[in-house]
Design a protein around this motif. Structure first.
Motif, PDB file in Angstrom:
ATOM      1  N   MET A  47       1.506   7.888   6.623  1.00  0.00           N
ATOM      2  CA  MET A  47       0.334   7.049   6.390  1.00  0.00           C
ATOM      3  C   MET A  47      -0.414   7.512   5.147  1.00  0.00           C
ATOM      4  O   MET A  47      -0.892   6.696   4.364  1.00  0.00           O
ATOM      5  N   GLY A  48      -0.506   8.831   4.961  1.00  0.00           N
ATOM      6  CA  GLY A  48      -1.186   9.361   3.783  1.00  0.00           C
ATOM      7  C   GLY A  48      -0.458   8.986   2.503  1.00  0.00           C
ATOM      8  O   GLY A  48      -1.080   8.596   1.515  1.00  0.00           O
ATOM      9  N   ALA A  49       0.860   9.067   2.509  1.00  0.00           N
ATOM     10  CA  ALA A  49       1.646   8.705   1.335  1.00  0.00           C
ATOM     11  C   ALA A  49       1.481   7.217   1.026  1.00  0.00           C
ATOM     12  O   ALA A  49       1.352   6.815  -0.134  1.00  0.00           O
ATOM     13  N   SER A  50       1.442   6.400   2.069  1.00  0.00           N
ATOM     14  CA  SER A  50       1.266   4.970   1.896  1.00  0.00           C
ATOM     15  C   SER A  50      -0.116   4.662   1.310  1.00  0.00           C
ATOM     16  O   SER A  50      -0.253   3.825   0.410  1.00  0.00           O
ATOM     17  N   ALA A  51      -1.137   5.332   1.819  1.00  0.00           N
ATOM     18  CA  ALA A  51      -2.499   5.120   1.320  1.00  0.00           C
ATOM     19  C   ALA A  51      -2.615   5.542  -0.140  1.00  0.00           C
ATOM     20  O   ALA A  51      -3.264   4.862  -0.940  1.00  0.00           O
ATOM     21  N   LEU A  52      -1.990   6.644  -0.506  1.00  0.00           N
ATOM     22  CA  LEU A  52      -2.005   7.090  -1.899  1.00  0.00           C
ATOM     23  C   LEU A  52      -1.301   6.095  -2.805  1.00  0.00           C
ATOM     24  O   LEU A  52      -1.780   5.791  -3.900  1.00  0.00           O
ATOM     25  N   ALA A  53      -0.186   5.563  -2.358  1.00  0.00           N
ATOM     26  CA  ALA A  53       0.548   4.572  -3.150  1.00  0.00           C
ATOM     27  C   ALA A  53      -0.281   3.312  -3.333  1.00  0.00           C
ATOM     28  O   ALA A  53      -0.335   2.723  -4.418  1.00  0.00           O
ATOM     29  N   ASP A  54      -0.954   2.875  -2.261  1.00  0.00           N
ATOM     30  CA  ASP A  54      -1.808   1.690  -2.350  1.00  0.00           C
ATOM     31  C   ASP A  54      -2.951   1.905  -3.325  1.00  0.00           C
ATOM     32  O   ASP A  54      -3.277   1.022  -4.131  1.00  0.00           O
TER      33      ASP A  54
END
Length: 58
Positions: A47-54
């Motif tokens: 989830m953290g990686a996804s949020a950073l990508a977003d």
């Protein structure tokens, strides 16, 4: 499955179509012989990686 869950139910969890309860997550962790916290730590990392990508795409 060693957790006593139907394979179609587990497939639904894996694909994101179903949301397991905490009890079900604990049963899966037990069947995998990993601490429940390890299952959640991977989800948190994803989830953290996804949020950073977003955020980077904004």
């Amino acid at each position: 499955m060693h957790a006593g869950l139907d394979r179609t139910y587990v497939s639904g969890i894996e694909s994101g179509r179903r949301n397991p309860t905490l009890d079900v997550a604990a049963r899966i962790a037990g069947a995998l012989e990993v601490p429940l916290s390890e299952l959640f730590s991977q989800v948190t990392l994803d989830m953290g990686a996804s949020a950073l990508a977003d955020a980077a795409n904004r």
